[in-house]
Design a protein around this motif. Sequence first.
Motif, PDB file in Angstrom:
ATOM      1  N   GLY A 100      -5.131  13.401   6.455  1.00  0.00           N
ATOM      2  CA  GLY A 100      -6.238  13.352   7.406  1.00  0.00           C
ATOM      3  C   GLY A 100      -7.520  12.815   6.814  1.00  0.00           C
ATOM      4  N   ALA A 101      -7.568  12.656   5.479  1.00  0.00           N
ATOM      5  CA  ALA A 101      -8.774  12.155   4.828  1.00  0.00           C
ATOM      6  C   ALA A 101      -8.958  10.668   5.116  1.00  0.00           C
ATOM      7  CB  ALA A 101      -8.699  12.392   3.321  1.00  0.00           C
ATOM      8  N   ARG A 102     -10.206  10.260   5.259  1.00  0.00           N
ATOM      9  CA  ARG A 102     -10.539   8.844   5.470  1.00  0.00           C
ATOM     10  C   ARG A 102     -10.846   8.201   4.123  1.00  0.00           C
ATOM     11  NH1 ARG A 102     -12.510   7.253  10.850  1.00  0.00           N
ATOM     12  NH2 ARG A 102     -11.988   8.929  12.313  1.00  0.00           N
ATOM     13  N   VAL A 103     -10.277   7.015   3.914  1.00  0.00           N
ATOM     14  CA  VAL A 103     -10.414   6.325   2.636  1.00  0.00           C
ATOM     15  C   VAL A 103     -10.770   4.868   2.888  1.00  0.00           C
ATOM     16  CG1 VAL A 103      -9.292   5.754   0.446  1.00  0.00           C
ATOM     17  CG2 VAL A 103      -8.652   7.841   1.658  1.00  0.00           C
ATOM     18  N   MET A 104     -11.691   4.349   2.080  1.00  0.00           N
ATOM     19  CA  MET A 104     -12.013   2.920   2.108  1.00  0.00           C
ATOM     20  C   MET A 104     -11.224   2.252   0.988  1.00  0.00           C
ATOM     21  SD  MET A 104     -14.026   1.901   4.537  1.00  0.00           S
ATOM     22  CE  MET A 104     -14.560   0.338   3.865  1.00  0.00           C
ATOM     23  N   GLY A 105     -10.436   1.231   1.340  1.00  0.00           N
ATOM     24  CA  GLY A 105      -9.631   0.545   0.340  1.00  0.00           C
ATOM     25  C   GLY A 105      -9.564  -0.943   0.594  1.00  0.00           C
ATOM     26  N   LYS A 106      -9.089  -1.659  -0.409  1.00  0.00           N
ATOM     27  CA  LYS A 106      -8.976  -3.114  -0.326  1.00  0.00           C
ATOM     28  C   LYS A 106      -7.554  -3.496   0.078  1.00  0.00           C
ATOM     29  CE  LYS A 106      -9.736  -7.304  -3.081  1.00  0.00           C
ATOM     30  NZ  LYS A 106     -10.116  -7.824  -4.412  1.00  0.00           N
ATOM     31  N   VAL A 107      -7.447  -4.385   1.045  1.00  0.00           N
ATOM     32  CA  VAL A 107      -6.133  -4.869   1.482  1.00  0.00           C
ATOM     33  C   VAL A 107      -5.598  -5.820   0.406  1.00  0.00           C
ATOM     34  CG1 VAL A 107      -4.843  -6.075   3.282  1.00  0.00           C
ATOM     35  CG2 VAL A 107      -6.830  -4.680   3.900  1.00  0.00           C
ATOM     36  N   ARG A 108      -4.541  -5.393  -0.279  1.00  0.00           N
ATOM     37  CA  ARG A 108      -4.002  -6.162  -1.387  1.00  0.00           C
ATOM     38  C   ARG A 108      -2.886  -7.112  -0.980  1.00  0.00           C
ATOM     39  NH1 ARG A 108      -1.277  -4.128  -4.933  1.00  0.00           N
ATOM     40  NH2 ARG A 108      -1.804  -5.556  -6.597  1.00  0.00           N
ATOM     41  N   ASN A 109      -2.112  -6.738   0.015  1.00  0.00           N
ATOM     42  CA  ASN A 109      -0.974  -7.578   0.378  1.00  0.00           C
ATOM     43  C   ASN A 109      -0.564  -7.326   1.823  1.00  0.00           C
ATOM     44  OD1 ASN A 109       1.072  -9.453   0.003  1.00  0.00           O
ATOM     45  ND2 ASN A 109       2.529  -7.965  -0.795  1.00  0.00           N
ATOM     46  N   LEU A 110      -0.052  -8.382   2.483  1.00  0.00           N
ATOM     47  CA  LEU A 110       0.442  -8.289   3.847  1.00  0.00           C
ATOM     48  C   LEU A 110       1.926  -8.659   3.867  1.00  0.00           C
ATOM     49  CD1 LEU A 110      -2.440 -10.045   5.846  1.00  0.00           C
ATOM     50  CD2 LEU A 110      -2.093  -7.604   5.537  1.00  0.00           C
ATOM     51  N   THR A 111       2.718  -7.866   4.571  1.00  0.00           N
ATOM     52  CA  THR A 111       4.139  -8.148   4.738  1.00  0.00           C
ATOM     53  C   THR A 111       4.464  -8.155   6.233  1.00  0.00           C
ATOM     54  OG1 THR A 111       4.815  -5.829   4.665  1.00  0.00           O
ATOM     55  CG2 THR A 111       4.636  -6.973   2.564  1.00  0.00           C
ATOM     56  N   ASN A 112       5.716  -8.418   6.562  1.00  0.00           N
ATOM     57  CA  ASN A 112       6.109  -8.442   7.969  1.00  0.00           C
ATOM     58  C   ASN A 112       6.040  -7.057   8.611  1.00  0.00           C
ATOM     59  OD1 ASN A 112       6.645 -11.207   7.962  1.00  0.00           O
ATOM     60  ND2 ASN A 112       8.747 -10.912   7.284  1.00  0.00           N
ATOM     61  N   PHE A 113       6.167  -6.013   7.783  1.00  0.00           N
ATOM     62  CA  PHE A 113       6.215  -4.666   8.349  1.00  0.00           C
ATOM     63  C   PHE A 113       4.926  -3.875   8.152  1.00  0.00           C
ATOM     64  CE2 PHE A 113       8.214  -4.758   4.143  1.00  0.00           C
ATOM     65  CZ  PHE A 113       7.415  -3.876   3.438  1.00  0.00           C
ATOM     66  N   GLY A 114       3.926  -4.429   7.481  1.00  0.00           N
ATOM     67  CA  GLY A 114       2.685  -3.684   7.292  1.00  0.00           C
ATOM     68  C   GLY A 114       1.773  -4.298   6.256  1.00  0.00           C
ATOM     69  N   ALA A 115       0.772  -3.514   5.855  1.00  0.00           N
ATOM     70  CA  ALA A 115      -0.222  -3.962   4.876  1.00  0.00           C
ATOM     71  C   ALA A 115      -0.373  -2.906   3.790  1.00  0.00           C
ATOM     72  CB  ALA A 115      -1.572  -4.205   5.557  1.00  0.00           C
ATOM     73  N   PHE A 116      -0.518  -3.365   2.538  1.00  0.00           N
ATOM     74  CA  PHE A 116      -0.737  -2.458   1.410  1.00  0.00           C
ATOM     75  C   PHE A 116      -2.227  -2.400   1.106  1.00  0.00           C
ATOM     76  CE2 PHE A 116       3.724  -3.529   0.861  1.00  0.00           C
ATOM     77  CZ  PHE A 116       4.274  -2.303   0.505  1.00  0.00           C
ATOM     78  N   VAL A 117      -2.747  -1.179   1.108  1.00  0.00           N
ATOM     79  CA  VAL A 117      -4.173  -0.949   0.867  1.00  0.00           C
ATOM     80  C   VAL A 117      -4.318  -0.134  -0.415  1.00  0.00           C
ATOM     81  CG1 VAL A 117      -6.295   0.083   1.772  1.00  0.00           C
ATOM     82  CG2 VAL A 117      -4.662  -0.996   3.339  1.00  0.00           C
ATOM     83  N   GLU A 118      -5.195  -0.585  -1.310  1.00  0.00           N
ATOM     84  CA  GLU A 118      -5.413   0.082  -2.590  1.00  0.00           C
ATOM     85  C   GLU A 118      -6.321   1.303  -2.390  1.00  0.00           C
ATOM     86  OE1 GLU A 118      -6.168  -1.511  -7.071  1.00  0.00           O
ATOM     87  OE2 GLU A 118      -7.761  -1.949  -5.639  1.00  0.00           O
ATOM     88  N   VAL A 119      -5.744   2.476  -2.600  1.00  0.00           N
ATOM     89  CA  VAL A 119      -6.502   3.718  -2.443  1.00  0.00           C
ATOM     90  C   VAL A 119      -7.404   3.937  -3.650  1.00  0.00           C
ATOM     91  CG1 VAL A 119      -6.296   6.223  -2.178  1.00  0.00           C
ATOM     92  CG2 VAL A 119      -4.691   4.710  -1.013  1.00  0.00           C
ATOM     93  N   GLU A 120      -6.832   3.772  -4.834  1.00  0.00           N
ATOM     94  CA  GLU A 120      -7.601   3.758  -6.085  1.00  0.00           C
ATOM     95  C   GLU A 120      -6.883   2.818  -7.042  1.00  0.00           C
ATOM     96  OE1 GLU A 120      -6.032   7.535  -8.632  1.00  0.00           O
ATOM     97  OE2 GLU A 120      -7.392   8.018  -7.004  1.00  0.00           O
ATOM     98  N   GLU A 121      -7.463   2.572  -8.191  1.00  0.00           N
ATOM     99  CA  GLU A 121      -6.911   1.569  -9.095  1.00  0.00           C
ATOM    100  C   GLU A 121      -5.448   1.889  -9.436  1.00  0.00           C
ATOM    101  OE1 GLU A 121      -7.897  -0.601 -13.384  1.00  0.00           O
ATOM    102  OE2 GLU A 121      -9.097   1.094 -12.686  1.00  0.00           O
ATOM    103  N   GLY A 122      -4.565   0.939  -9.088  1.00  0.00           N
ATOM    104  CA  GLY A 122      -3.152   1.084  -9.398  1.00  0.00           C
ATOM    105  C   GLY A 122      -2.344   1.864  -8.384  1.00  0.00           C
ATOM    106  N   ILE A 123      -2.974   2.423  -7.359  1.00  0.00           N
ATOM    107  CA  ILE A 123      -2.253   3.218  -6.349  1.00  0.00           C
ATOM    108  C   ILE A 123      -2.500   2.589  -4.981  1.00  0.00           C
ATOM    109  CG2 ILE A 123      -2.028   5.456  -5.226  1.00  0.00           C
ATOM    110  CD1 ILE A 123      -2.758   6.776  -7.820  1.00  0.00           C
ATOM    111  N   ASP A 124      -1.418   2.098  -4.368  1.00  0.00           N
ATOM    112  CA  ASP A 124      -1.491   1.460  -3.053  1.00  0.00           C
ATOM    113  C   ASP A 124      -0.768   2.306  -2.021  1.00  0.00           C
ATOM    114  OD1 ASP A 124      -2.748  -0.588  -4.343  1.00  0.00           O
ATOM    115  OD2 ASP A 124      -0.994  -1.923  -4.394  1.00  0.00           O
TER     116      ASP A 124
END
Length: 433
Positions: A100-124
């Motif tokens: 339920g926590a809100r997090v600001m992250g950087k969109v690192r990669n896009l795929t056909n099924f979704g997007a990977f967002v970096e929560v903290e360094e090294g963790i997407d």
Amino acid sequence: YPWEHVEEKYPVGEKVRGKVVSITDYGAFVELEQGIEGLVHISEMSWTQHIRHPSKVVAIGDVVEAVILKINKAEEKISLGLKQVEPDPWETLDERYPVGARVMGKVRNLTNFGAFVEVEEGIDGLVHISDMSWTRRIHHPSEVMKKGEMAEVVVLNIDRKKRRISLGYKQTIENPWEDLAARYVEGTETTGRVVRLLDRGAIVELDGDVEGFVPTSQLAQPGIRKPEEVLSVGDELPLKVIEFDGQQRRIVLSVQEYFRDKERKELETYRARYAPKPITVQKVAETLVAAPSEETEKTSEPSAPEETAKPSEGSEEVAEPETATTEEGVASLEAAKEIPAPSDTALKEEVAGEAPTASETTEEKSEASETAPKEEAAEEAAEAPEVLDTAGIEEKTADSSESESETAPEAETETEELPTKEAPEESKTETEE
């Protein structure tokens, strides 16, 4: 002998310091003392990063701190770990990012099924495509998110064992379907803009950033098979809500029902504006080329040269009844004086499959979570240089040359055995005698 009391000097779990003396593709060797070296495997170098080569982390001559993981005195081997010096961030991740926590992250990669967002360094974390919009049916994540941009997401789930985080983008706003249920009650009249044309109907955009579905049978245009025959993307349609399903998040609308209580002149104006488009020779030719011929499927015999010219003759014949088809369409429009009531069975068949169910969405998420690490591994493998299999090519070349050499004599012997033109004449003279 330096390995005599190695287990006493270097107990498992103890931190030690050593010098990197060698680097391989699978790890780095660290000298603990003269004659005793330990291996830091590439998988034991970082908790979060995907190390592609040990040289990205350490270099020869570096003095590093490591943890004793395992000792094999008989084989004189010591397993070391660099990442174990620091605590595993995944163990306390749910404490830092509760559900339920809100997090600001950087969109690192896009795929056909979704997007990977970096929560903290090294963790997407993964934002599944079904968690990107409450009202729209997203076909690709690029419609909502862009690679490299910052995005606010909500933590939906954390799996520490599998080291996966499920994130949601649409959860940053409230679910609007409760308000839409009151706004689009069955029987409500509205307007919509055509955004996509399907075989079974048209997708229209309504007020409130929501999409609805208009079946082909509800377009108030008799005699059409596909909506593209009368509509184009961007057309504005008068509509009436005939079905609202908040659980499946689906709105079905009808042009036909909109004009049921309207004057005849309004319906005729609509039909004249969205009259069937004229059939061109090019359109017919494209249809003929796209549709496989039944005769071609039944037989694989090549057609004769005379038969090859038939499609061009047929295309000229199709061009003649162009006006006749249009006149028949106009006649059918004028003849249709009453709008038939919609069939519930037909509507269900047309609407079926236009909106994903909750079970389908769950299955897609599970498949995406299993596919995610495979795609990352595929990206890493794609960067490795390809090795040309020269041995295989040489073998294929040798086989082809041998087959050619074997075939050549056979061809010569066959040509020698062919009878000449003089042979029949000799046989005739012998018969006469």
